[in-house]
Design an enzyme around this catalytic site. Structure first.
Site, PDB file in Angstrom:
ATOM      1  N   LEU A   1      -6.028 -14.882   7.067  1.00 49.45           N
ATOM      2  CA  LEU A   1      -4.723 -14.963   6.863  1.00 49.45           C
ATOM      3  C   LEU A   1      -3.930 -14.191   8.039  1.00 49.45           C
ATOM      4  O   LEU A   1      -2.937 -14.913   8.794  1.00 49.45           O
ATOM      5  CB  LEU A   1      -4.171 -14.363   5.521  1.00 49.45           C
ATOM      6  CG  LEU A   1      -4.091 -15.496   4.413  1.00 49.45           C
ATOM      7  CD1 LEU A   1      -3.866 -14.552   3.224  1.00 49.45           C
ATOM      8  CD2 LEU A   1      -3.352 -16.544   4.640  1.00 49.45           C
TER       9      LEU A   1
ATOM     10  N   ASP B   1      -6.326   2.297  11.248  1.00 51.98           N
ATOM     11  CA  ASP B   1      -6.252   2.130   9.816  1.00 51.98           C
ATOM     12  C   ASP B   1      -4.683   2.486   9.324  1.00 51.98           C
ATOM     13  O   ASP B   1      -4.144   3.450   9.442  1.00 51.98           O
ATOM     14  CB  ASP B   1      -7.141   3.198   9.258  1.00 51.98           C
ATOM     15  CG  ASP B   1      -7.282   3.226   7.664  1.00 51.98           C
ATOM     16  OD1 ASP B   1      -6.517   2.085   7.065  1.00 51.98           O
ATOM     17  OD2 ASP B   1      -8.206   3.858   6.939  1.00 51.98           O
TER      18      ASP B   1
ATOM     19  N   ASN C   1      -0.462  -7.383   5.916  1.00 50.72           N
ATOM     20  CA  ASN C   1      -1.373  -8.235   5.567  1.00 50.72           C
ATOM     21  C   ASN C   1      -2.645  -7.574   5.144  1.00 50.72           C
ATOM     22  O   ASN C   1      -3.591  -7.926   4.295  1.00 50.72           O
ATOM     23  CB  ASN C   1      -1.694  -9.417   6.471  1.00 50.72           C
ATOM     24  CG  ASN C   1      -2.811 -10.340   5.981  1.00 50.72           C
ATOM     25  OD1 ASN C   1      -2.823 -11.083   5.282  1.00 50.72           O
ATOM     26  ND2 ASN C   1      -3.867  -9.954   6.853  1.00 50.72           N
TER      27      ASN C   1
ATOM     28  N   TYR D   1      -6.471  -4.283  -7.618  1.00 52.47           N
ATOM     29  CA  TYR D   1      -5.815  -5.297  -6.647  1.00 52.47           C
ATOM     30  C   TYR D   1      -4.503  -5.652  -7.391  1.00 52.47           C
ATOM     31  O   TYR D   1      -3.525  -5.784  -6.688  1.00 52.47           O
ATOM     32  CB  TYR D   1      -6.902  -6.172  -6.317  1.00 52.47           C
ATOM     33  CG  TYR D   1      -6.481  -7.508  -5.681  1.00 52.47           C
ATOM     34  CD1 TYR D   1      -6.173  -7.191  -4.259  1.00 52.47           C
ATOM     35  CD2 TYR D   1      -6.041  -8.713  -5.963  1.00 52.47           C
ATOM     36  CE1 TYR D   1      -6.067  -8.172  -3.316  1.00 52.47           C
ATOM     37  CE2 TYR D   1      -5.636  -9.675  -4.990  1.00 52.47           C
ATOM     38  CZ  TYR D   1      -5.845  -9.510  -3.838  1.00 52.47           C
ATOM     39  OH  TYR D   1      -5.207 -10.462  -2.792  1.00 52.47           O
TER      40      TYR D   1
ATOM     41  N   LYS E   1      -0.660  -5.029  -5.727  1.00 53.14           N
ATOM     42  CA  LYS E   1      -0.002  -6.454  -5.179  1.00 53.14           C
ATOM     43  C   LYS E   1       1.223  -6.339  -6.059  1.00 53.14           C
ATOM     44  O   LYS E   1       2.282  -6.697  -5.750  1.00 53.14           O
ATOM     45  CB  LYS E   1      -0.818  -7.558  -5.620  1.00 53.14           C
ATOM     46  CG  LYS E   1      -2.040  -7.942  -4.600  1.00 53.14           C
ATOM     47  CD  LYS E   1      -1.682  -7.726  -3.256  1.00 53.14           C
ATOM     48  CE  LYS E   1      -2.465  -8.114  -2.334  1.00 53.14           C
ATOM     49  NZ  LYS E   1      -2.234  -7.764  -0.664  1.00 53.14           N
TER      50      LYS E   1
END
Length: 315
Positions: free
Chosen positions: A22, A78, A105, A177, A181
């Site tokens: 992406l 990083d 991203n 995760y 998010k």
């Protein structure tokens, strides 16, 4: 790839995690639209963040943009490191004189059920996704605020953050995760409120695409032998380009789901039902009388988040 249009001409952008998938598609899209791009990627080969870091992925994407007639430089730090994020934003300012667009991203996966997840697996995902988004946004915000004060008015700024449908609909094997998010959405709306007066917008996307991160999830799903894959990252990047552009000036603090030629705008949570106590304070019995009948016909595995996503009701 060829440069087309001038929607982002004269603007400088950062795209994190842009060496593959992406992020790569997004960096190429911004370059096609005329932006000068800092391509960031830590370059670790493992989607769990394992393996030696490499400058190669970021450098290859930057070279693609330059070969097409655009401007790009590579950064392989990083973003979860506060000082590396500072250096990333400074690189954009030093190279292009300013920063106008930040696309966050970068991320990793450490999938595990909640009862099996280690502290390290939790911390690593929160660190890269949520802290990584904070780090770059913080330094970009400092830059825009200083520029606005010097200019005596609003400047141009765009933040596009990457959330996930794992936050919207739940994901049993991804508590770290999904939490990261969800936190990114909160960070996005807070940023949108804080930076609006400086001319900056902040929005989040929940993309669905076939990448190294999702190769297991979408294995064998809607694969095509000819033409563009319905889950190709190239279905997502045009929305990122739009949100980065002047045309999206009124889109702020919004959450979008995007994939396969579809864009959905997700509304903020709404009250589904409301109950008031008949006394000064609720008792257990009163809540039992009100709430137990309300949930009487509900499947306990039908969580609030999975009730309705993109108009799809639980069966």
């Amino acid at each position: 790839m060829s440069v087309h249009g001038q929607q982002l001409s004269g603007l400088a952008a950062i795209v994190t995690g842009a060496g593959r998938g992406l992020g790569r598609a997004e960096a190429l899209e911004l370059g096609r639209l005329g932006a000068s791009v800092v391509v960031n990627d830590f370059g670790q080969p493992g989607r769990d963040g394992s393996g030696a870091a490499s400058a190669t992925p970021a450098e290859e994407v930057a070279a693609e943009i330059v070969a097409a007639g655009g401007q790009a430089v590579a950064h392989h730090g990083d973003v979860a490191d506060f000082e590396e994020a500072r250096g990333l934003v400074q690189l954009a300012v030093d190279t292009y004189g300013k920063l106008d667009i930040l696309v966050n991203n970068a991320g990793i996966l450490r999938d595990r059920m909640i009862f099996s997840m280690s502290e390290a697996e939790w911390d690593a995902v929160i660190h890269v996704h949520l802290k990584g988004h904070f780090n770059t946004t913080h330094f970009a915000a400092v830059h825009w605020r200083e520029r606005s004060k010097a200019a005596g008015g609003p400047v141009y700024g765009r933040v596009v953050n990457t959330s996930s449908e794992a936050f919207l609909a739940g994901s049993a094997g991804q508590p770290n995760y999904a939490a990261a998010k969800g936190g990114i959405v909160g960070l996005t709306t807070s940023t949108a409120l804080a930076l609006g007066k400086y001319g900056v917008t902040a929005n989040a996307i929940c993309p669905r695409a076939r990448t190294r991160m999702t190769e297991d999830v979408f294995a064998g799903f809607l694969e095509v032998e000819e033409g563009l894959d319905p889950l190709a990252p190239e279905h997502v990047s045009p929305l990122v380009g739009y949100l980065a552009s002047p045309a999206a000036a009124r889109a702020n603090g919004q959450l979008f789901v995007v994939h396969g030629g579809m864009v959905a705008i997700i509304d903020r949570p709404r009250v589904a039902a409301k109950f008031d106590t008949a006394k000064d304070v609720f008792s257990h019995d009163e809540l039992d009388d009100l709430l137990t009948p309300y949930y009487a016909d509900r499947d306990p595995n039908h969580t609030f988040a999975a009730t309705e996503v993109l108009g799809l009701k639980h069966e």
